[in-house]
Write a protein that holds these residues in place. Structure first.
Motif, short mmCIF file in Angstrom:
data_model
loop_
_atom_site.label_atom_id
_atom_site.label_comp_id
_atom_site.label_asym_id
_atom_site.label_seq_id
_atom_site.Cartn_x
_atom_site.Cartn_y
_atom_site.Cartn_z
N THR A 148 -74.40 -3.74 -19.53
CA THR A 148 -74.53 -4.99 -18.79
C THR A 148 -73.15 -5.54 -19.05
OG1 THR A 148 -75.36 -6.15 -20.67
CG2 THR A 148 -76.89 -5.50 -19.01
N ARG A 149 -72.38 -5.50 -20.04
CA ARG A 149 -71.17 -6.11 -20.21
C ARG A 149 -70.25 -5.26 -20.95
NH1 ARG A 149 -74.07 -11.66 -22.50
NH2 ARG A 149 -75.71 -10.12 -22.58
N ARG A 150 -68.79 -5.23 -20.50
CA ARG A 150 -67.70 -4.52 -21.09
C ARG A 150 -66.49 -5.58 -21.31
NH1 ARG A 150 -67.83 1.28 -18.29
NH2 ARG A 150 -70.21 1.55 -18.48
N TRP A 151 -65.97 -5.08 -22.51
CA TRP A 151 -64.76 -6.20 -22.91
C TRP A 151 -63.46 -5.16 -23.17
CZ3 TRP A 151 -69.67 -6.77 -24.47
CH2 TRP A 151 -70.12 -8.23 -24.38
N HIS A 152 -62.41 -5.75 -22.79
CA HIS A 152 -61.12 -4.86 -23.32
C HIS A 152 -60.43 -5.36 -24.66
CE1 HIS A 152 -60.55 -3.85 -18.83
NE2 HIS A 152 -61.77 -3.44 -19.37
N TYR A 153 -60.58 -4.73 -25.59
CA TYR A 153 -60.10 -5.10 -26.95
C TYR A 153 -58.78 -4.77 -27.14
CZ TYR A 153 -59.80 -5.75 -32.04
OH TYR A 153 -59.17 -6.07 -33.25
N PRO A 154 -57.74 -5.74 -27.21
CA PRO A 154 -56.31 -5.34 -27.94
C PRO A 154 -56.21 -4.73 -29.24
CG PRO A 154 -56.49 -7.58 -27.93
CD PRO A 154 -57.86 -6.99 -27.47
N LEU A 155 -55.71 -3.47 -29.48
CA LEU A 155 -55.61 -2.99 -30.67
C LEU A 155 -54.36 -3.60 -31.58
CD1 LEU A 155 -56.53 0.68 -29.59
CD2 LEU A 155 -57.99 -0.68 -31.36
N ALA A 156 -54.64 -3.57 -32.78
CA ALA A 156 -53.36 -4.17 -33.47
C ALA A 156 -52.02 -3.40 -33.51
CB ALA A 156 -53.69 -4.28 -34.89
N SER A 157 -51.03 -3.97 -33.65
CA SER A 157 -49.75 -3.66 -33.35
C SER A 157 -49.30 -2.47 -34.15
CB SER A 157 -48.45 -4.69 -33.50
OG SER A 157 -48.51 -5.18 -34.74
N PRO A 158 -49.62 -2.12 -35.34
CA PRO A 158 -49.20 -0.80 -36.11
C PRO A 158 -49.55 0.43 -35.16
CG PRO A 158 -50.07 -2.21 -37.80
CD PRO A 158 -50.19 -2.66 -36.42
N ARG B 121 -51.91 -1.42 -26.35
CA ARG B 121 -52.88 -0.43 -26.16
C ARG B 121 -54.47 -1.31 -26.36
NH1 ARG B 121 -53.53 2.09 -30.68
NH2 ARG B 121 -54.50 4.24 -29.86
N HIS B 122 -55.44 -1.02 -25.40
CA HIS B 122 -56.67 -1.52 -25.62
C HIS B 122 -57.79 -0.54 -25.72
CE1 HIS B 122 -54.37 -5.09 -23.95
NE2 HIS B 122 -55.50 -5.76 -23.90
N THR B 123 -58.74 -0.70 -26.33
CA THR B 123 -60.10 0.15 -26.50
C THR B 123 -61.24 -0.73 -25.60
OG1 THR B 123 -61.40 1.71 -27.43
CG2 THR B 123 -60.79 -0.36 -28.45
N LEU B 124 -62.21 -0.16 -25.67
CA LEU B 124 -63.37 -0.65 -24.89
C LEU B 124 -64.56 -0.90 -25.86
CD1 LEU B 124 -64.50 -1.06 -21.83
CD2 LEU B 124 -65.73 1.12 -22.11
N LEU B 125 -65.14 -2.28 -25.71
CA LEU B 125 -66.28 -2.93 -26.34
C LEU B 125 -67.30 -2.91 -25.19
CD1 LEU B 125 -65.07 -5.50 -28.56
CD2 LEU B 125 -64.90 -3.33 -28.98
N PHE B 126 -68.51 -2.47 -25.61
CA PHE B 126 -69.70 -2.68 -24.44
C PHE B 126 -70.96 -2.85 -24.91
CE2 PHE B 126 -68.89 1.61 -25.70
CZ PHE B 126 -70.21 2.21 -25.96
N SER B 127 -71.74 -3.66 -24.31
CA SER B 127 -73.26 -3.79 -24.55
C SER B 127 -74.07 -2.57 -24.34
CB SER B 127 -73.69 -5.00 -23.94
OG SER B 127 -73.72 -5.02 -22.47
N LEU B 128 -74.85 -2.21 -25.29
CA LEU B 128 -75.78 -1.25 -25.23
C LEU B 128 -76.98 -1.57 -25.21
CD1 LEU B 128 -75.69 2.05 -24.74
CD2 LEU B 128 -75.72 1.99 -27.43
N ALA B 129 -77.91 -2.04 -23.93
CA ALA B 129 -79.18 -2.49 -23.95
C ALA B 129 -79.97 -1.25 -24.24
CB ALA B 129 -79.54 -2.87 -22.56
N GLU B 130 -81.29 -1.64 -25.06
CA GLU B 130 -82.22 -0.63 -25.42
C GLU B 130 -82.91 0.28 -24.37
OE1 GLU B 130 -83.81 -0.52 -29.17
OE2 GLU B 130 -82.69 -2.11 -29.96
N ASN B 131 -82.79 -0.32 -23.03
CA ASN B 131 -83.38 0.29 -21.94
C ASN B 131 -82.14 1.08 -21.28
OD1 ASN B 131 -81.59 -1.43 -20.74
ND2 ASN B 131 -83.36 -2.56 -19.59
N ALA B 132 -81.14 1.45 -22.08
CA ALA B 132 -79.89 2.29 -21.71
C ALA B 132 -79.22 1.91 -20.58
CB ALA B 132 -80.56 3.69 -21.29
N THR B 133 -79.17 0.44 -20.05
CA THR B 133 -78.64 0.01 -19.23
C THR B 133 -76.96 -0.85 -19.89
OG1 THR B 133 -79.60 -1.98 -19.02
CG2 THR B 133 -80.30 -0.14 -17.49
#
Length: 361
Positions: free
Chosen positions: A227-237, A213-225
């Protein structure tokens, strides 16, 4: 958010601290997070406090509720710990370490988070889950502001220390497919990138990769745009969920930015398990994850619903629990250290992620 399914202080000398303390602050009691659990390689505990359900900050006229602690951050300019409750309250407190162990937490102030008209936030609008600070390390005291991430009404809002909002909230399309209670649980300010947010659980449009299972990490610019998104693998439990991110870099470096990730897994009848991981942000959507510790109630760890992380100037880390204002749970503030080896990654012996995948080891 609720369970689903169910310092070394520069401003206080050793002598002054001893005279001032004389014992823990009323109702703040020492306890143990490790219990009889076996030691974790690379991790050592440096004290745990059980916090009361009510306390009386020195700057407040009456006692205030203490609970639902979902995030915290250390303020180096003012030597303060800021703690956020998911019932829309922010506390300022001062942790005290003696002989390298956390022995007390001194409450200084507490404020309700407010709407633009000054009325306290209520209900879904008050569900504060993540926190970073602005102006806390510029060498100027008294100018810290709070950037707080909310779930249910998914947004990041800037606040003054008295709980008054400043400016318009930041919103991101990256949270559109997040569940009401599974959104902006994690927030960090990463040098060279800016704000990086993490969704607690996989959004509806993100499928498991190779059974992980993966969840989403993402940059959040202060102009509300975004720019980048990463797929984070959740731990096994089973049902692991991301509850916090903490940036480990203070300045931009040539190595990939590193973060400490905190996860909670609660899936009865399986035991509650808390996971700590080291995360490197590679070219999106890739990350490299090294699992540092797994603290399982099944092995004797006396963990609770751990949701917040902070790093003290002496190198100690703090971890706080959200008790959901339940008599069956506890407000816990645990102190721990990670060895230099655990926090130092050599990329020479790590597998290279392929495009679109995340590597965990």
């Amino acid at each position: 958010m609720p369970f689903r399914k169910m310092l070394r202080l520069p401003l206080i000398s050793t002598l002054a601290a001893s005279l001032w303390l004389g014992g823990c602050t009323a109702q703040v009691k020492p306890t143990s997070l490790q219990g009889e659990a076996p030691a974790q390689p690379g991790l050592s505990m440096c004290g745990t406090l059980a916090l009361p359900s009510q306390w009386r900050p020195t700057e407040n006229n009456t006692s205030v509720p203490l609970g639902g602690l979902s995030a915290m951050a250390w303020d180096p300019d003012d030597n303060l710990l800021h703690l956020v409750s998911d019932r829309g309250r922010v506390h300022q407190a001062r942790p005290v370490l003696e002989d390298g162990r956390l022995v007390d937490l001194r409450p200084l102030a507490s404020h309700r988070l407010k709407a633009q008209d000054g009325t306290p936030l209520e209900g879904k609008a008050a569900d504060a889950e993540s926190l970073v600070l602005a102006g806390a390390d510029d060498g100027v005291t008294g100018n810290t502001e709070l950037l707080i991430g909310f779930e249910q009404d998914h947004r990041v809002q800037r606040f003054a220390l008295d709980g008054m909002p400043k400016g318009e909230p930041l919103r991101s399309t990256a949270s559109h497919n997040a569940g009401d209670n599974e959104s902006l649980e994690a927030l960090a300010r990463v040098p060279g990138i800016g704000l990086v947010a993490g969704l607690e659980s996989p959004p509806d449009d993100m499928n498991a990769q190779d059974g992980v299972r993966h969840t989403l990490l993402f940059s959040l610019a202060e102009n509300a745009t975004d720019t980048r998104r990463w797929h984070y693998p959740l731990a096994s439990p089973a049902d692991s969920a991301l509850t916090e991110l903490l940036a480990l870099e203070d300045t931009v470096t040539e190595t990939p930015p590193r973060l400490l990730a905190l996860e909670r897994a609660f899936s009865p009848p399986r035991p509650l398990t808390i996971s700590l991981s080291l995360v490197e942000l590679l070219p999106p959507p890739q990350v490299r994850v090294t699992r540092l510790a797994s603290l399982s109630a099944g092995e004797g760890w006396r963990v609770d619903n751990m949701e917040g992380l902070a790093r003290l100037p002496g190198g100690e880390f703090l971890m706080v629990s959200d008790d959901n204002f339940s008599a069956l749970q506890r407000n816990l503030l645990g102190c721990y250290r990670l060895t230099d080896k655990a926090l130092s990654l050599s990329t020479l012996d790590l597998p290279v992620p392929t495009a679109g995948n995340a590597t965990a080891r």
